[in-house]
Design a protein around this motif. Structure first.
Motif, mmCIF file in Angstrom:
data_model
loop_
_atom_site.group_PDB
_atom_site.id
_atom_site.type_symbol
_atom_site.label_atom_id
_atom_site.label_comp_id
_atom_site.label_asym_id
_atom_site.label_seq_id
_atom_site.Cartn_x
_atom_site.Cartn_y
_atom_site.Cartn_z
ATOM 1 N N LEU A 61 0.806 -1.113 0.023
ATOM 2 C CA LEU A 61 0.095 -0.277 -0.052
ATOM 3 C C LEU A 61 0.885 1.307 0.170
ATOM 4 O O LEU A 61 0.380 2.409 0.405
ATOM 5 N N SER A 62 2.266 0.863 -0.386
ATOM 6 C CA SER A 62 2.975 2.339 -0.436
ATOM 7 C C SER A 62 2.707 3.389 -1.373
ATOM 8 O O SER A 62 2.990 4.541 -0.771
ATOM 9 N N GLU A 63 1.679 3.129 -2.158
ATOM 10 C CA GLU A 63 1.207 4.258 -3.133
ATOM 11 C C GLU A 63 0.238 5.367 -2.285
ATOM 12 O O GLU A 63 0.327 6.368 -2.973
ATOM 13 N N TRP A 64 -0.222 4.757 -1.300
ATOM 14 C CA TRP A 64 -0.914 5.719 -0.412
ATOM 15 C C TRP A 64 -0.495 6.252 0.789
ATOM 16 O O TRP A 64 -1.300 6.652 1.650
ATOM 17 N N SER A 65 0.933 6.473 0.960
ATOM 18 C CA SER A 65 1.594 6.559 2.116
ATOM 19 C C SER A 65 2.275 8.099 1.962
ATOM 20 O O SER A 65 3.190 8.431 2.764
ATOM 21 N N GLY A 66 1.927 8.802 1.238
ATOM 22 C CA GLY A 66 2.288 10.154 1.026
ATOM 23 C C GLY A 66 1.957 11.296 2.037
ATOM 24 O O GLY A 66 0.765 11.037 2.601
ATOM 25 N N ASP A 69 -1.620 11.928 1.265
ATOM 26 C CA ASP A 69 -2.711 11.032 1.901
ATOM 27 C C ASP A 69 -2.890 11.066 3.237
ATOM 28 O O ASP A 69 -4.040 11.091 3.786
ATOM 29 N N GLU A 70 -1.791 11.584 4.184
ATOM 30 C CA GLU A 70 -1.767 11.611 5.500
ATOM 31 C C GLU A 70 -2.924 12.877 5.901
ATOM 32 O O GLU A 70 -3.723 12.576 6.648
ATOM 33 N N GLU A 71 -2.876 13.959 5.140
ATOM 34 C CA GLU A 71 -3.574 15.083 5.413
ATOM 35 C C GLU A 71 -4.890 14.788 5.175
ATOM 36 O O GLU A 71 -5.986 14.868 5.793
ATOM 37 N N ALA A 72 -5.160 13.949 3.946
ATOM 38 C CA ALA A 72 -6.700 13.592 3.439
ATOM 39 C C ALA A 72 -7.406 12.744 4.294
ATOM 40 O O ALA A 72 -8.602 12.742 4.784
ATOM 41 N N TYR A 73 -6.518 11.823 4.957
ATOM 42 C CA TYR A 73 -7.117 10.642 5.882
ATOM 43 C C TYR A 73 -7.131 10.768 7.337
ATOM 44 O O TYR A 73 -7.114 9.774 7.978
ATOM 45 N N ARG A 74 -6.571 11.767 7.837
ATOM 46 C CA ARG A 74 -5.956 12.067 9.234
ATOM 47 C C ARG A 74 -7.387 11.782 10.034
ATOM 48 O O ARG A 74 -7.316 11.053 11.225
ATOM 49 N N GLU A 75 -8.557 12.574 9.909
ATOM 50 C CA GLU A 75 -9.813 12.216 10.659
ATOM 51 C C GLU A 75 -10.602 11.044 10.757
ATOM 52 O O GLU A 75 -11.424 10.769 11.281
#
Length: 76
Positions: A61-66, A69-75
């Motif tokens: 799943l490394s393609e979603w570890s930027g 992505d962290e900002e988008a899915y933080r909540e």
């Protein structure tokens, strides 16, 4: 099914035999309690996670570890 149990001074209780049978739980199994806003509680059996399997999946799943992505899915 209605089953009644008593809570000890330490906050412990025995799960009645009929409930253990319905949940298919035995000593050492995990259970989860979900409490709703109205005060009702649901108990279910939890399957233990296979940590090695999850680590293997995580590597794909490394393609979603930027940072985006962290900002988008933080909540979540």
């Amino acid at each position: 099914m209605l089953a009644v149990g008593k809570i000890t001074a330490k906050g412990q209780t025995t799960i009645p035999r009929d409930v253990r049978a319905a949940l298919h739980v035995a000593p050492g199994d995990l259970i989860a309690w979900e409490v709703s806003a109205d005060g009702t509680a649901t108990v279910r059996r939890v399957q233990p996670l296979d940590i090695e399997y999850l680590r293997a999946v995580e590597g794909t799943l490394s393609e979603w570890s930027g940072k985006a992505d962290e900002e988008a899915y933080r909540e979540l």
